[in-house]
Motif scaffolding. Structure first.
Motif, PDB file in Angstrom:
ATOM      1  N   GLN A  69     104.010  65.020 151.601  1.00 23.88           N
ATOM      2  CA  GLN A  69     104.260  65.484 150.246  1.00 23.88           C
ATOM      3  C   GLN A  69     105.732  65.905 150.091  1.00 23.88           C
ATOM      4  OE1 GLN A  69     101.975  65.108 147.819  1.00 23.88           O
ATOM      5  NE2 GLN A  69     100.689  64.200 149.410  1.00 23.88           N
ATOM      6  N   GLU A  70     106.211  65.861 148.851  1.00 26.30           N
ATOM      7  CA  GLU A  70     107.605  66.192 148.516  1.00 26.30           C
ATOM      8  C   GLU A  70     108.575  65.317 149.306  1.00 26.30           C
ATOM      9  OE1 GLU A  70     108.201  70.421 148.889  1.00 26.30           O
ATOM     10  OE2 GLU A  70     107.087  70.816 147.050  1.00 26.30           O
ATOM     11  N   PHE A  71     108.208  64.057 149.455  1.00 23.32           N
ATOM     12  CA  PHE A  71     109.044  63.118 150.202  1.00 23.32           C
ATOM     13  C   PHE A  71     110.344  62.857 149.418  1.00 23.32           C
ATOM     14  CE2 PHE A  71     110.440  58.737 151.071  1.00 23.32           C
ATOM     15  CZ  PHE A  71     110.577  58.784 152.447  1.00 23.32           C
ATOM     16  N   GLY A  72     111.466  63.129 150.045  1.00 26.15           N
ATOM     17  CA  GLY A  72     112.761  62.879 149.422  1.00 26.15           C
ATOM     18  C   GLY A  72     113.065  63.791 148.246  1.00 26.15           C
ATOM     19  N   LYS A  73     112.426  64.953 148.186  1.00 24.93           N
ATOM     20  CA  LYS A  73     112.659  65.856 147.054  1.00 24.93           C
ATOM     21  C   LYS A  73     114.111  66.316 147.035  1.00 24.93           C
ATOM     22  CE  LYS A  73     110.927  70.019 144.774  1.00 24.93           C
ATOM     23  NZ  LYS A  73     109.943  71.129 144.821  1.00 24.93           N
ATOM     24  N   ARG A  74     114.706  66.254 145.850  1.00 23.51           N
ATOM     25  CA  ARG A  74     116.117  66.630 145.718  1.00 23.51           C
ATOM     26  C   ARG A  74     116.248  68.109 145.353  1.00 23.51           C
ATOM     27  NH1 ARG A  74     118.492  64.053 141.563  1.00 23.51           N
ATOM     28  NH2 ARG A  74     116.495  63.678 140.549  1.00 23.51           N
ATOM     29  N   ASN A  75     117.456  68.627 145.506  1.00 27.60           N
ATOM     30  CA  ASN A  75     117.682  70.054 145.292  1.00 27.60           C
ATOM     31  C   ASN A  75     118.066  70.393 143.859  1.00 27.60           C
ATOM     32  OD1 ASN A  75     120.153  68.792 145.292  1.00 27.60           O
ATOM     33  ND2 ASN A  75     121.229  70.355 146.472  1.00 27.60           N
ATOM     34  N   HIS A  76     117.905  69.442 142.941  1.00 23.95           N
ATOM     35  CA  HIS A  76     118.269  69.687 141.549  1.00 23.95           C
ATOM     36  C   HIS A  76     117.394  68.833 140.638  1.00 23.95           C
ATOM     37  CE1 HIS A  76     120.577  66.130 142.758  1.00 23.95           C
ATOM     38  NE2 HIS A  76     120.581  65.780 141.478  1.00 23.95           N
ATOM     39  N   TYR A  77     117.519  69.087 139.326  1.00 23.35           N
ATOM     40  CA  TYR A  77     116.741  68.355 138.326  1.00 23.35           C
ATOM     41  C   TYR A  77     117.705  67.836 137.263  1.00 23.35           C
ATOM     42  CZ  TYR A  77     112.925  67.314 135.044  1.00 23.35           C
ATOM     43  OH  TYR A  77     112.043  66.684 134.213  1.00 23.35           O
ATOM     44  N   LEU A  78     117.631  66.531 136.995  1.00 19.81           N
ATOM     45  CA  LEU A  78     118.553  65.913 136.045  1.00 19.81           C
ATOM     46  C   LEU A  78     117.797  65.218 134.915  1.00 19.81           C
ATOM     47  CD1 LEU A  78     121.338  65.003 135.082  1.00 19.81           C
ATOM     48  CD2 LEU A  78     121.192  63.081 136.693  1.00 19.81           C
ATOM     49  N   HIS A  79     118.119  65.607 133.702  1.00 20.05           N
ATOM     50  CA  HIS A  79     117.564  65.007 132.489  1.00 20.05           C
ATOM     51  C   HIS A  79     118.726  64.445 131.675  1.00 20.05           C
ATOM     52  CE1 HIS A  79     115.134  65.736 128.486  1.00 20.05           C
ATOM     53  NE2 HIS A  79     115.524  64.477 128.632  1.00 20.05           N
ATOM     54  N   ILE A  80     118.754  63.126 131.513  1.00 20.56           N
ATOM     55  CA  ILE A  80     119.784  62.496 130.694  1.00 20.56           C
ATOM     56  C   ILE A  80     119.145  61.983 129.414  1.00 20.56           C
ATOM     57  CG2 ILE A  80     121.344  60.519 130.490  1.00 20.56           C
ATOM     58  CD1 ILE A  80     122.224  60.935 133.294  1.00 20.56           C
ATOM     59  N   ALA A  81     119.708  62.394 128.291  1.00 15.67           N
ATOM     60  CA  ALA A  81     119.267  61.912 126.982  1.00 15.67           C
ATOM     61  C   ALA A  81     120.327  60.940 126.484  1.00 15.67           C
ATOM     62  CB  ALA A  81     119.098  63.075 126.011  1.00 15.67           C
ATOM     63  N   VAL A  82     119.941  59.688 126.289  1.00 11.29           N
ATOM     64  CA  VAL A  82     120.910  58.634 125.985  1.00 11.29           C
ATOM     65  C   VAL A  82     120.440  57.813 124.794  1.00 11.29           C
ATOM     66  CG1 VAL A  82     119.824  57.128 127.713  1.00 11.29           C
ATOM     67  CG2 VAL A  82     122.172  56.667 126.968  1.00 11.29           C
ATOM     68  N   ALA A  83     121.390  57.418 123.964  1.00  7.92           N
ATOM     69  CA  ALA A  83     121.062  56.560 122.824  1.00  7.92           C
ATOM     70  C   ALA A  83     120.832  55.137 123.322  1.00  7.92           C
ATOM     71  CB  ALA A  83     122.202  56.586 121.811  1.00  7.92           C
ATOM     72  N   PRO A  84     119.733  54.492 122.947  1.00 10.58           N
ATOM     73  CA  PRO A  84     119.484  53.109 123.379  1.00 10.58           C
ATOM     74  C   PRO A  84     120.622  52.187 122.925  1.00 10.58           C
ATOM     75  CG  PRO A  84     117.515  54.048 122.394  1.00 10.58           C
ATOM     76  CD  PRO A  84     118.632  55.011 122.117  1.00 10.58           C
ATOM     77  N   THR A  85     121.032  51.303 123.805  1.00  9.45           N
ATOM     78  CA  THR A  85     122.122  50.384 123.493  1.00  9.45           C
ATOM     79  C   THR A  85     121.633  49.228 122.623  1.00  9.45           C
ATOM     80  OG1 THR A  85     121.656  49.292 125.595  1.00  9.45           O
ATOM     81  CG2 THR A  85     123.440  50.896 125.578  1.00  9.45           C
ATOM     82  N   LYS A  86     122.564  48.681 121.840  1.00  9.65           N
ATOM     83  CA  LYS A  86     122.221  47.544 120.985  1.00  9.65           C
ATOM     84  C   LYS A  86     121.691  46.394 121.823  1.00  9.65           C
ATOM     85  CE  LYS A  86     124.163  44.493 117.424  1.00  9.65           C
ATOM     86  NZ  LYS A  86     125.383  44.144 116.643  1.00  9.65           N
ATOM     87  N   ASN A  87     122.349  46.121 122.943  1.00  4.79           N
ATOM     88  CA  ASN A  87     121.876  45.132 123.911  1.00  4.79           C
ATOM     89  C   ASN A  87     120.938  45.852 124.881  1.00  4.79           C
ATOM     90  OD1 ASN A  87     121.480  43.364 126.036  1.00  4.79           O
ATOM     91  ND2 ASN A  87     123.586  42.644 126.085  1.00  4.79           N
ATOM     92  N   ILE A  88     119.648  45.621 124.754  1.00  5.16           N
ATOM     93  CA  ILE A  88     118.665  46.373 125.533  1.00  5.16           C
ATOM     94  C   ILE A  88     118.831  46.169 127.035  1.00  5.16           C
ATOM     95  CG2 ILE A  88     116.871  44.593 125.536  1.00  5.16           C
ATOM     96  CD1 ILE A  88     116.406  48.421 125.054  1.00  5.16           C
ATOM     97  N   GLU A  89     119.422  45.054 127.444  1.00  9.69           N
ATOM     98  CA  GLU A  89     119.616  44.806 128.872  1.00  9.69           C
ATOM     99  C   GLU A  89     120.548  45.837 129.493  1.00  9.69           C
ATOM    100  OE1 GLU A  89     120.870  40.778 129.390  1.00  9.69           O
ATOM    101  OE2 GLU A  89     118.920  39.940 128.848  1.00  9.69           O
ATOM    102  N   GLU A 118     114.572  51.612 118.487  1.00  9.18           N
ATOM    103  CA  GLU A 118     113.256  51.460 119.107  1.00  9.18           C
ATOM    104  C   GLU A 118     113.429  50.800 120.465  1.00  9.18           C
ATOM    105  OE1 GLU A 118     112.069  47.212 116.997  1.00  9.18           O
ATOM    106  OE2 GLU A 118     111.048  49.055 116.383  1.00  9.18           O
ATOM    107  N   SER A 119     112.415  50.917 121.288  1.00  9.76           N
ATOM    108  CA  SER A 119     112.429  50.283 122.607  1.00  9.76           C
ATOM    109  C   SER A 119     110.988  50.115 123.072  1.00  9.76           C
ATOM    110  CB  SER A 119     113.214  51.126 123.616  1.00  9.76           C
ATOM    111  OG  SER A 119     112.597  52.386 123.765  1.00  9.76           O
ATOM    112  N   LYS A 120     110.786  49.226 124.018  1.00 10.16           N
ATOM    113  CA  LYS A 120     109.456  48.972 124.562  1.00 10.16           C
ATOM    114  C   LYS A 120     109.268  49.802 125.825  1.00 10.16           C
ATOM    115  CE  LYS A 120     109.145  44.303 122.623  1.00 10.16           C
ATOM    116  NZ  LYS A 120     108.968  42.854 122.907  1.00 10.16           N
ATOM    117  N   ALA A 121     108.567  50.916 125.671  1.00 14.13           N
ATOM    118  CA  ALA A 121     108.419  51.859 126.774  1.00 14.13           C
ATOM    119  C   ALA A 121     107.738  51.231 127.987  1.00 14.13           C
ATOM    120  CB  ALA A 121     107.641  53.088 126.307  1.00 14.13           C
ATOM    121  N   GLU A 122     106.760  50.348 127.752  1.00 14.63           N
ATOM    122  CA  GLU A 122     106.042  49.744 128.870  1.00 14.63           C
ATOM    123  C   GLU A 122     106.980  48.936 129.754  1.00 14.63           C
ATOM    124  OE1 GLU A 122     102.199  46.803 129.771  1.00 14.63           O
ATOM    125  OE2 GLU A 122     102.751  47.307 127.704  1.00 14.63           O
ATOM    126  N   ARG A 123     107.845  48.136 129.131  1.00 18.98           N
ATOM    127  CA  ARG A 123     108.785  47.336 129.910  1.00 18.98           C
ATOM    128  C   ARG A 123     109.793  48.234 130.643  1.00 18.98           C
ATOM    129  NH1 ARG A 123     111.343  42.710 131.031  1.00 18.98           N
ATOM    130  NH2 ARG A 123     113.616  42.705 131.049  1.00 18.98           N
TER     131      ARG A 123
END
Length: 235
Positions: A69-89, A118-123
């Motif tokens: 358990q806790e395999f590779g757990k990191r010492n911090h938490y990172l949340h990035i909020a980013v605007a989806p790009t016009k080119n989804i790739e 919008e974006s396709k969350a499943e993909r």
């Protein structure tokens, strides 16, 4: 040894069955057989080793041998909020690389100057899943639903909050502000940057203005640069 993503696996299950998709990949693509050993990750920090006891192509049965358990757990938490790009790739590229480097949560935000709303969350989640398997990570980053910028900045967050933008004014380097072993949220805007009002609203809600260097960066490059720097500063 081959690795499979098993989000419904619990540590008290002596026998586990791969879902149909993973079973097909295991037997039809990888040509694994009864007695072969495999590795499993549950996306919540669990890392397992198992042995194939039934090579059914739609429901492979596994005998769990070891777990951590806790395999590779990191010492911090990172949340990035980013605007989806016009080119989804380009967004997909960011998700893949950020997952490989290390990220815990991603929010897709709709801003005043957003060109994609919008974006396709499943993909996108499939791309993240493939990246954790490739990089041998036991934690699956959370991908939140598309959220309006103004709604996201008022949500509670227990940690340091930053906004990266290109408008004139006082800004700081991350290295001068980041407190090690902490929790961080970073806002990255669309191709046309955040509007002045969005920046002001973020500052009024506790976000600190940062710069990611002197170069003008694409959205996905800025987001990945922030991801790398946070991980580097926490080594």
């Amino acid at each position: 040894m081959q690795l499979f993503y098993t989000p419904d696996l619990t540590d008290n299950s002596p026998v586990y069955y791969l879902n149909e998709e993973e079973s097909k990949h295991c037997i039809r693509v990888l040509r694994l057989k009864k007695g072969d050993k495999v590795q499993l990750i549950d996306g919540k920090g669990g890392f397992y080793e198992a042995e194939i006891i039934d090579e059914h192509p739609k429901r492979v049965a596994l005998n769990l041998l070891t777990q951590q358990q806790e395999f590779g757990k990191r010492n911090h938490y990172l949340h990035i909020a980013v605007a989806p790009t016009k080119n989804i790739e380009r967004l997909e590229w960011f998700l893949e690389k950020a997952t490989e480097i290390g990220i815990d949560e991603i929010s897709l935000i709709i801003c005043q100057r957003s060109e994609r709303k919008e974006s396709k969350a499943e993909r996108l989640n499939k791309i993240i899943t493939a990246a954790i398997k490739q990089s041998l990570k036991a934690y699956h980053p959370v991908l939140n639903e598309v959220t309006p910028f103004q709604k996201l900045i008022i949500k509670p967050f227990s940690g340091q909050k930053f906004i990266a933008h290109c408008e004139p004014g006082e800004k700081f380097d991350l290295k001068s502000k980041v407190k090690p072993d902490g929790r961080y949220m970073i806002l990255i805007g669309p191709e046309g940057d955040f509007s002045p009002k969005e920046i002001e609203d973020a500052l009024q809600n506790g976000f600190e203005p940062i710069t990611l260097g002197n170069s003008r960066l694409r959205t996905e490059t800025a987001a990945l640069g922030a991801c790398f720097e946070i991980n580097y500063l926490n080594r």
